[in-house]
Write a protein that holds these residues in place. Structure first.
Motif, PDB file in Angstrom:
ATOM      1  N   GLY A 152       0.813  -1.207   0.000  1.00  0.00           N
ATOM      2  CA  GLY A 152       0.000   0.000   0.000  1.00  0.00           C
ATOM      3  C   GLY A 152       0.848   1.259   0.000  1.00  0.00           C
ATOM      4  O   GLY A 152       0.534   2.232  -0.685  1.00  0.00           O
ATOM      5  N   GLY A 153       1.939   1.229   0.755  1.00  0.00           N
ATOM      6  CA  GLY A 153       2.856   2.364   0.786  1.00  0.00           C
ATOM      7  C   GLY A 153       3.470   2.637  -0.570  1.00  0.00           C
ATOM      8  O   GLY A 153       3.606   3.795  -0.983  1.00  0.00           O
ATOM      9  N   ARG A 154       3.831   1.564  -1.274  1.00  0.00           N
ATOM     10  CA  ARG A 154       4.417   1.739  -2.615  1.00  0.00           C
ATOM     11  C   ARG A 154       3.387   2.328  -3.575  1.00  0.00           C
ATOM     12  O   ARG A 154       3.712   3.187  -4.411  1.00  0.00           O
ATOM     13  CB  ARG A 154       4.945   0.404  -3.145  1.00  0.00           C
ATOM     14  N   SER A 155       2.136   1.892  -3.466  1.00  0.00           N
ATOM     15  CA  SER A 155       1.083   2.422  -4.339  1.00  0.00           C
ATOM     16  C   SER A 155       0.852   3.907  -4.084  1.00  0.00           C
ATOM     17  O   SER A 155       0.693   4.699  -5.022  1.00  0.00           O
ATOM     18  CB  SER A 155      -0.228   1.654  -4.105  1.00  0.00           C
ATOM     19  N   VAL A 156       0.841   4.285  -2.817  1.00  0.00           N
ATOM     20  CA  VAL A 156       0.639   5.694  -2.469  1.00  0.00           C
ATOM     21  C   VAL A 156       1.799   6.542  -2.968  1.00  0.00           C
ATOM     22  O   VAL A 156       1.597   7.623  -3.546  1.00  0.00           O
ATOM     23  CB  VAL A 156       0.472   5.850  -0.944  1.00  0.00           C
ATOM     24  N   ASP A 157       3.020   6.075  -2.769  1.00  0.00           N
ATOM     25  CA  ASP A 157       4.190   6.831  -3.228  1.00  0.00           C
ATOM     26  C   ASP A 157       4.184   6.984  -4.750  1.00  0.00           C
ATOM     27  O   ASP A 157       4.550   8.044  -5.281  1.00  0.00           O
ATOM     28  CB  ASP A 157       5.479   6.134  -2.778  1.00  0.00           C
ATOM     29  N   TYR A 158       3.775   5.925  -5.464  1.00  0.00           N
ATOM     30  CA  TYR A 158       3.717   5.980  -6.920  1.00  0.00           C
ATOM     31  C   TYR A 158       2.683   7.020  -7.373  1.00  0.00           C
ATOM     32  O   TYR A 158       2.930   7.801  -8.302  1.00  0.00           O
ATOM     33  CB  TYR A 158       3.356   4.604  -7.475  1.00  0.00           C
TER      34      TYR A 158
ATOM     35  N   ALA B 229      -5.577   7.744   3.997  1.00  0.00           N
ATOM     36  CA  ALA B 229      -5.677   9.206   4.006  1.00  0.00           C
ATOM     37  C   ALA B 229      -4.836   9.809   2.893  1.00  0.00           C
ATOM     38  O   ALA B 229      -5.282  10.721   2.174  1.00  0.00           O
ATOM     39  CB  ALA B 229      -5.241   9.749   5.359  1.00  0.00           C
ATOM     40  N   ARG B 230      -3.626   9.310   2.728  1.00  0.00           N
ATOM     41  CA  ARG B 230      -2.739   9.851   1.688  1.00  0.00           C
ATOM     42  C   ARG B 230      -3.277   9.548   0.290  1.00  0.00           C
ATOM     43  O   ARG B 230      -3.116  10.361  -0.638  1.00  0.00           O
ATOM     44  CB  ARG B 230      -1.331   9.287   1.854  1.00  0.00           C
ATOM     45  N   MET B 231      -3.937   8.394   0.108  1.00  0.00           N
ATOM     46  CA  MET B 231      -4.500   8.071  -1.205  1.00  0.00           C
ATOM     47  C   MET B 231      -5.735   8.923  -1.488  1.00  0.00           C
ATOM     48  O   MET B 231      -5.927   9.414  -2.612  1.00  0.00           O
ATOM     49  CB  MET B 231      -4.850   6.584  -1.292  1.00  0.00           C
ATOM     50  N   TYR B 232      -6.583   9.119  -0.483  1.00  0.00           N
ATOM     51  CA  TYR B 232      -7.704  10.046  -0.657  1.00  0.00           C
ATOM     52  C   TYR B 232      -7.184  11.453  -0.978  1.00  0.00           C
ATOM     53  O   TYR B 232      -7.757  12.177  -1.802  1.00  0.00           O
ATOM     54  CB  TYR B 232      -8.535  10.120   0.627  1.00  0.00           C
ATOM     55  N   TRP B 233      -6.119  11.828  -0.326  1.00  0.00           N
ATOM     56  CA  TRP B 233      -5.540  13.161  -0.493  1.00  0.00           C
ATOM     57  C   TRP B 233      -5.082  13.391  -1.927  1.00  0.00           C
ATOM     58  O   TRP B 233      -5.421  14.402  -2.557  1.00  0.00           O
ATOM     59  CB  TRP B 233      -4.392  13.307   0.500  1.00  0.00           C
ATOM     60  N   VAL B 234      -4.302  12.451  -2.466  1.00  0.00           N
ATOM     61  CA  VAL B 234      -3.816  12.617  -3.840  1.00  0.00           C
ATOM     62  C   VAL B 234      -4.971  12.561  -4.828  1.00  0.00           C
ATOM     63  O   VAL B 234      -4.939  13.212  -5.873  1.00  0.00           O
ATOM     64  CB  VAL B 234      -2.726  11.573  -4.179  1.00  0.00           C
TER      65      VAL B 234
ATOM     66  N   LEU C  19      14.048  30.353   6.112  1.00  0.00           N
ATOM     67  CA  LEU C  19      15.444  30.696   6.396  1.00  0.00           C
ATOM     68  C   LEU C  19      15.978  29.836   7.532  1.00  0.00           C
ATOM     69  O   LEU C  19      17.139  29.403   7.499  1.00  0.00           O
ATOM     70  CB  LEU C  19      15.539  32.178   6.761  1.00  0.00           C
ATOM     71  N   ARG C  20      15.138  29.572   8.514  1.00  0.00           N
ATOM     72  CA  ARG C  20      15.545  28.727   9.637  1.00  0.00           C
ATOM     73  C   ARG C  20      15.836  27.300   9.176  1.00  0.00           C
ATOM     74  O   ARG C  20      16.791  26.674   9.633  1.00  0.00           O
ATOM     75  CB  ARG C  20      14.445  28.728  10.700  1.00  0.00           C
ATOM     76  N   ILE C  21      15.019  26.802   8.245  1.00  0.00           N
ATOM     77  CA  ILE C  21      15.251  25.458   7.710  1.00  0.00           C
ATOM     78  C   ILE C  21      16.471  25.463   6.805  1.00  0.00           C
ATOM     79  O   ILE C  21      17.305  24.555   6.841  1.00  0.00           O
ATOM     80  CB  ILE C  21      14.008  24.968   6.943  1.00  0.00           C
ATOM     81  N   GLY C  22      16.564  26.483   5.952  1.00  0.00           N
ATOM     82  CA  GLY C  22      17.746  26.665   5.122  1.00  0.00           C
ATOM     83  C   GLY C  22      17.721  25.996   3.764  1.00  0.00           C
ATOM     84  O   GLY C  22      18.476  26.383   2.873  1.00  0.00           O
ATOM     85  N   VAL C  23      16.877  24.995   3.580  1.00  0.00           N
ATOM     86  CA  VAL C  23      16.832  24.262   2.309  1.00  0.00           C
ATOM     87  C   VAL C  23      15.375  23.976   1.956  1.00  0.00           C
ATOM     88  O   VAL C  23      14.477  24.108   2.779  1.00  0.00           O
ATOM     89  CB  VAL C  23      17.603  22.923   2.383  1.00  0.00           C
ATOM     90  N   ASP C  24      15.162  23.571   0.694  1.00  0.00           N
ATOM     91  CA  ASP C  24      13.837  23.135   0.275  1.00  0.00           C
ATOM     92  C   ASP C  24      13.636  21.694   0.714  1.00  0.00           C
ATOM     93  O   ASP C  24      14.511  20.848   0.541  1.00  0.00           O
ATOM     94  CB  ASP C  24      13.701  23.243  -1.245  1.00  0.00           C
ATOM     95  N   ARG C  25      12.475  21.427   1.279  1.00  0.00           N
ATOM     96  CA  ARG C  25      12.172  20.102   1.791  1.00  0.00           C
ATOM     97  C   ARG C  25      10.860  19.590   1.207  1.00  0.00           C
ATOM     98  O   ARG C  25       9.995  20.372   0.799  1.00  0.00           O
ATOM     99  CB  ARG C  25      12.032  20.123   3.327  1.00  0.00           C
ATOM    100  N   GLN C  26      10.729  18.270   1.212  1.00  0.00           N
ATOM    101  CA  GLN C  26       9.453  17.634   0.904  1.00  0.00           C
ATOM    102  C   GLN C  26       9.086  16.746   2.088  1.00  0.00           C
ATOM    103  O   GLN C  26       9.777  15.769   2.382  1.00  0.00           O
ATOM    104  CB  GLN C  26       9.505  16.781  -0.359  1.00  0.00           C
ATOM    105  N   ASP C  27       8.025  17.103   2.770  1.00  0.00           N
ATOM    106  CA  ASP C  27       7.526  16.343   3.900  1.00  0.00           C
ATOM    107  C   ASP C  27       6.023  16.193   3.754  1.00  0.00           C
ATOM    108  O   ASP C  27       5.331  17.165   3.457  1.00  0.00           O
ATOM    109  CB  ASP C  27       7.838  17.051   5.226  1.00  0.00           C
ATOM    110  N   TYR C  28       5.533  14.997   3.958  1.00  0.00           N
ATOM    111  CA  TYR C  28       4.090  14.762   3.907  1.00  0.00           C
ATOM    112  C   TYR C  28       3.487  15.282   2.608  1.00  0.00           C
ATOM    113  O   TYR C  28       2.498  16.007   2.605  1.00  0.00           O
ATOM    114  CB  TYR C  28       3.412  15.399   5.123  1.00  0.00           C
ATOM    115  N   GLU C  29       4.089  14.904   1.501  1.00  0.00           N
ATOM    116  CA  GLU C  29       3.610  15.247   0.158  1.00  0.00           C
ATOM    117  C   GLU C  29       3.556  16.747  -0.095  1.00  0.00           C
ATOM    118  O   GLU C  29       2.898  17.211  -1.031  1.00  0.00           O
ATOM    119  CB  GLU C  29       2.201  14.662  -0.119  1.00  0.00           C
ATOM    120  N   THR C  30       4.240  17.520   0.735  1.00  0.00           N
ATOM    121  CA  THR C  30       4.194  18.975   0.635  1.00  0.00           C
ATOM    122  C   THR C  30       5.611  19.531   0.541  1.00  0.00           C
ATOM    123  O   THR C  30       6.497  19.083   1.264  1.00  0.00           O
ATOM    124  CB  THR C  30       3.486  19.568   1.868  1.00  0.00           C
ATOM    125  N   TYR C  31       5.793  20.494  -0.338  1.00  0.00           N
ATOM    126  CA  TYR C  31       7.096  21.132  -0.505  1.00  0.00           C
ATOM    127  C   TYR C  31       7.105  22.456   0.253  1.00  0.00           C
ATOM    128  O   TYR C  31       6.150  23.228   0.206  1.00  0.00           O
ATOM    129  CB  TYR C  31       7.383  21.384  -1.982  1.00  0.00           C
TER     130      TYR C  31
END
Length: 396
Positions: free
Chosen positions: A108-114, A158-163, A274-286
């Protein structure tokens, strides 16, 4: 003026029920704007103005700008109708098990990531082939889950409904999209991850933004952000989720033409980036410096502050940390600013770059580039522009 223009649709929806002046008064826009749109003197307007016109006409903005899409297919288990069916299952009312077999959490995790990978690459047609079965499989997985697997199974669902909700937004299917994101929220509430829950609430705010419900969008985003406000040495993922929610609030304020509020929230989001310092991707969000610049441009374009938008665009980091679809959208926003400041060749160059970055699938389902090209054709009818116009479905 072709029959797919916004002006033709406005005139058709207005019919005999409203005069141009009555429509303008009810929408809170100038009658000159309505007249120019209907006569073809203008091919588009700010998203805020179009939302007001759509509301006065009692239609969805997707119908006004011609964004609602179906995906014809020879397979009845694929496409928009199949997704709707998966979202509105009545298995529980019939006392039946879900049609699909449960899958393991790993599968299921692989399907959601795909699915999310396809989404960020702008492959919406591919998604309509995998989402119906993906939803029913994960619903079966949740139904079969026991003990320690209940929370992670719900988080995957939840992540599949979200996408699914995010994909439907881009296909102009706002009602089932909102159903999907609310179901995502419900599934996330049965999980154990507060950051997932918060970021899905941010996506609810985004959908409200798309619907033109700007004040509600801002309130939902900022309330979710307040629950995550950093109070110490928080994780990078926590900071990223918080900053993304603040940025969503800024975008909503900008669409509502509350520029001071939008700029204040952008400043707060910029400090977090600025505090983070870099671009990140967490929880399907950039989130990060690139996303802050992108949304700063968006806020300025939506409030018709085009020189400010172009100045903000110059701050985009060299190593831009955005997915394909976001980079392409940023280029389209920049193209609007170039066009509205009379720099037509630069606007075309930005659109051509957006096509290259986003790909044909992304460009096919975007209305903004077509509107900009329609404007450019009033000033330039040379072969490169006309060829591009034909390629994206704009009659020249």
């Amino acid at each position: 003026m072709d029959d797919t223009s916004i002006g033709v649709r406005i005139r058709r929806f207005r019919g005999k029920a409203l005069t141009q002046r009555q429509l303008a008064d009810q929408a809170g826009v100038s009658v000159d704007l309505v007249r120019k749109l209907e006569q073809g003197g203008r091919q588009t307007a700010s998203i805020a103005s179009l939302q007001k016109i759509a509301r006065a006409l009692d239609v969805d903005i997707s119908d006004l700008i011609g964004k609602r899409h179906g995906i014809p297919s020879g397979n009845p288990d694929e496409g928009i109708v199949a997704i709707r069916r998966a979202l509105t299952s009545v298995d529980d009312l019939l006392g039946e098990l879900p049609e699909e077999q449960a899958v393991s959490l790993d599968e299921g995790g692989r399907s959601v990531d795909y699915a999310w990978g396809a989404y960020w690459a702008g492959r919406y047609e591919l998604l309509t082939t995998i989402l119906p079965s993906g939803l029913t499989q994960l619903r079966a997985t949740v139904h079969a889950a026991r003990n320690g697997s209940v929370a992670p199974a719900n988080e995957l669902l939840a992540r599949m409904y979200w996408v699914t909700g995010c994909t439907l937004v881009h296909l102009g299917q706002t009602d089932p999209a909102f159903l999907a994101i609310r179901q995502a929220l419900g599934a996330a509430e049965h999980g154990n991850d507060p950051l997932l829950l918060a970021t899905i609430r941010g996506s609810v705010a985004w959908q409200l933004l798309v619907q033109g419900r700007y004040d509600e969008s801002r309130k939902v985003a900022l309330r979710a952000a307040s629950n995550l406000e950093p109070s110490g040495d928080e994780s990078q993922a926590h900071l990223s989720a918080y900053g993304s929610l603040v940025l969503q609030g800024a975008t909503a304020a900008g669409r509502a033409q509350d520029v001071p509020e939008a700029l204040s929230l952008l400043e707060t989001a910029g400090e977090v980036a600025l505090r983070i310092g870099v671009d990140r991707q967490d929880y399907e969000t950039y989130f990060g410096p690139s996303q802050v610049v992108m949304q700063t441009v968006d806020v300025n374009v939506s409030s018709e502050r085009y020189p400010e938008a172009l100045a903000a665009a110059k701050e985009m980091p060299m190593n831009i940390g955005l997915p394909q679809s976001s980079r392409a959208r940023h280029l389209a926003d920049t193209a609007v600013a170039w066009a509205r400041t009379g720099q037509y060749q630069r606007a075309l160059d930005a659109l051509l770059n957006a096509e290259r970055v986003g790909g044909k699938d992304w460009m096919k389902y975007q209305t903004l580039p077509r509107h900009v090209v329609s404007e450019l054709l009033d000033h330039d009818r040379r072969v490169p522009l006309r060829a591009f116009a034909r390629r994206i479905g704009v009659n020249d």
